[in-house]
Design a protein around this motif. Structure first.
Motif, short mmCIF file in Angstrom:
data_model
loop_
_atom_site.label_atom_id
_atom_site.label_comp_id
_atom_site.label_asym_id
_atom_site.label_seq_id
_atom_site.Cartn_x
_atom_site.Cartn_y
_atom_site.Cartn_z
N ARG A 1 0.85 -1.18 0.00
CA ARG A 1 0.00 0.00 0.00
C ARG A 1 0.89 1.23 0.00
NH1 ARG A 1 -2.39 3.53 3.86
NH2 ARG A 1 -4.38 4.37 3.14
N ARG A 2 0.68 2.08 -0.97
CA ARG A 2 1.51 3.28 -1.07
C ARG A 2 1.18 4.20 0.10
NH1 ARG A 2 4.61 4.97 -5.30
NH2 ARG A 2 5.34 7.13 -5.19
N GLY A 3 2.20 4.54 0.85
CA GLY A 3 1.99 5.40 2.00
C GLY A 3 2.82 4.96 3.17
N LEU A 4 2.72 5.72 4.25
CA LEU A 4 3.59 5.53 5.40
C LEU A 4 3.19 4.35 6.27
CD1 LEU A 4 5.87 6.53 7.25
CD2 LEU A 4 4.20 8.04 8.33
N GLY A 5 1.93 4.32 6.65
CA GLY A 5 1.52 3.40 7.71
C GLY A 5 0.89 2.11 7.21
N VAL A 6 0.67 1.23 8.16
CA VAL A 6 0.12 -0.09 7.90
C VAL A 6 -1.40 -0.05 8.06
CG1 VAL A 6 0.00 -2.45 8.78
CG2 VAL A 6 2.21 -1.28 8.59
N VAL A 7 -2.10 -0.71 7.16
CA VAL A 7 -3.53 -0.92 7.31
C VAL A 7 -3.80 -2.41 7.27
CG1 VAL A 7 -4.16 1.30 6.31
CG2 VAL A 7 -3.97 -0.72 4.84
N SER A 8 -4.86 -2.83 7.92
CA SER A 8 -5.14 -4.25 8.01
C SER A 8 -6.30 -4.70 7.14
CB SER A 8 -5.41 -4.62 9.46
OG SER A 8 -6.52 -3.89 9.95
N ALA A 9 -6.91 -3.78 6.41
CA ALA A 9 -8.04 -4.13 5.57
C ALA A 9 -7.57 -4.51 4.18
CB ALA A 9 -9.01 -2.96 5.48
N PRO A 10 -7.87 -5.71 3.73
CA PRO A 10 -7.43 -6.12 2.39
C PRO A 10 -7.88 -5.17 1.29
CG PRO A 10 -8.24 -8.01 3.62
CD PRO A 10 -8.56 -6.81 4.43
N SER A 11 -9.06 -4.58 1.44
CA SER A 11 -9.60 -3.72 0.38
C SER A 11 -8.79 -2.44 0.19
CB SER A 11 -11.05 -3.36 0.70
OG SER A 11 -11.13 -2.65 1.94
N LEU A 12 -7.95 -2.10 1.15
CA LEU A 12 -7.17 -0.87 1.06
C LEU A 12 -5.77 -1.09 0.48
CD1 LEU A 12 -8.10 0.82 4.46
CD2 LEU A 12 -9.07 1.24 2.18
N MET A 13 -5.41 -2.32 0.20
CA MET A 13 -4.09 -2.59 -0.36
C MET A 13 -4.09 -2.31 -1.86
SD MET A 13 -2.80 -3.32 2.49
CE MET A 13 -1.13 -3.74 2.03
N ASP A 14 -2.97 -1.85 -2.38
CA ASP A 14 -2.86 -1.47 -3.79
C ASP A 14 -2.41 -2.61 -4.70
OD1 ASP A 14 -1.48 1.67 -2.65
OD2 ASP A 14 -3.55 1.21 -3.23
N SER A 15 -1.56 -3.48 -4.19
CA SER A 15 -1.00 -4.54 -5.02
C SER A 15 -0.91 -5.82 -4.22
CB SER A 15 0.41 -4.17 -5.51
OG SER A 15 0.39 -2.98 -6.27
N TRP A 16 -1.06 -6.94 -4.93
CA TRP A 16 -1.02 -8.27 -4.31
C TRP A 16 -0.10 -9.20 -5.08
CZ3 TRP A 16 -3.61 -9.49 0.17
CH2 TRP A 16 -4.58 -8.58 0.62
N GLY A 17 0.52 -10.11 -4.35
CA GLY A 17 1.22 -11.21 -4.98
C GLY A 17 0.25 -12.34 -5.28
N GLN A 18 0.80 -13.42 -5.85
CA GLN A 18 -0.05 -14.54 -6.27
C GLN A 18 -0.32 -15.51 -5.12
OE1 GLN A 18 3.16 -14.46 -6.65
NE2 GLN A 18 3.87 -16.50 -6.07
N GLY A 19 0.44 -15.40 -4.04
CA GLY A 19 0.23 -16.26 -2.89
C GLY A 19 1.17 -17.45 -2.88
N THR A 20 1.46 -17.93 -1.67
CA THR A 20 2.27 -19.12 -1.50
C THR A 20 1.64 -19.97 -0.40
OG1 THR A 20 4.53 -19.95 -1.13
CG2 THR A 20 3.87 -18.03 0.16
N GLN A 21 1.56 -21.28 -0.65
CA GLN A 21 0.87 -22.18 0.27
C GLN A 21 1.77 -22.55 1.45
OE1 GLN A 21 -2.41 -23.62 0.10
NE2 GLN A 21 -1.88 -24.27 2.19
N VAL A 22 1.22 -22.44 2.64
CA VAL A 22 1.88 -22.92 3.85
C VAL A 22 0.97 -23.97 4.48
CG1 VAL A 22 2.64 -22.34 6.18
CG2 VAL A 22 3.14 -20.79 4.27
N THR A 23 1.51 -25.16 4.68
CA THR A 23 0.75 -26.25 5.28
C THR A 23 1.50 -26.75 6.51
OG1 THR A 23 -0.12 -26.92 3.13
CG2 THR A 23 -0.30 -28.50 4.93
N VAL A 24 0.81 -26.75 7.65
CA VAL A 24 1.41 -27.19 8.90
C VAL A 24 0.70 -28.48 9.33
CG1 VAL A 24 2.01 -26.57 11.26
CG2 VAL A 24 1.85 -24.80 9.50
N SER A 25 1.45 -29.55 9.42
CA SER A 25 0.88 -30.84 9.79
C SER A 25 0.98 -31.04 11.31
CB SER A 25 1.58 -31.96 9.06
OG SER A 25 2.95 -32.01 9.44
N SER A 26 -0.01 -31.75 11.84
CA SER A 26 -0.02 -31.97 13.30
C SER A 26 0.72 -33.23 13.67
CB SER A 26 -1.46 -32.05 13.78
OG SER A 26 -2.15 -33.07 13.10
#
Length: 124
Positions: free
Chosen positions: A99-124
């Motif tokens: 998100r262009r700017g100084l501070g952090v926001v936690s709302a996904p709708s306010l972010m400007d750019s996204w990556g494609q994602g990476t899977q994390v799987t934690v087994s018990s």
């Protein structure tokens, strides 16, 4: 806008560690606050951690506080998420966002750019 590419996901046993990386293109990376989000199957995308563009401050979701650490290297145009003491409930696709700017926001709708994602799987 910046283009983002995540890496470092995988399969790990509970209690283990992983480090995610997010490489950004462009020469204005330092103008962006960065964040990590995650989305588990059937759930909404949720904020995990964020860091100011100057790296002077970082914020975490309560669920990961004390276990995850976000950091950035503006010279390498990269943001990291160090994940320790992983739990099965951390299993999700992890997304890097900017998100262009100084501070952090936690709302996904306010972010400007996204990556494609990476899977994390934690087994018990």
């Amino acid at each position: 806008q910046v283009q983002l590419v995540e890496s470092g996901g995988g399969l790990v046993q509970a209690g283990g560690s992983l480090t995610l990386s997010c490489a950004a293109s462009g020469r204005t990376f330092s103008a962006y606050a960065m964040a990590w989000f995650r989305q588990a199957p059937g759930k909404e995308r949720e904020f995990v951690a964020g860091i100011w563009r100057s790296a002077s401050s970082a914020y975490y979701a309560d669920s990961v506080k004390g276990r995850f650490t976000i950091s950035r290297d503006n010279a390498k145009n990269t943001v990291y998420l160090q994940m320790n003491s992983l739990k099965p409930e951390d299993t999700a696709v992890y997304y890097c966002a900017a998100r262009r700017g100084l501070g952090v926001v936690s709302a996904p709708s306010l972010m400007d750019s996204w990556g494609q994602g990476t899977q994390v799987t934690v087994s018990s």
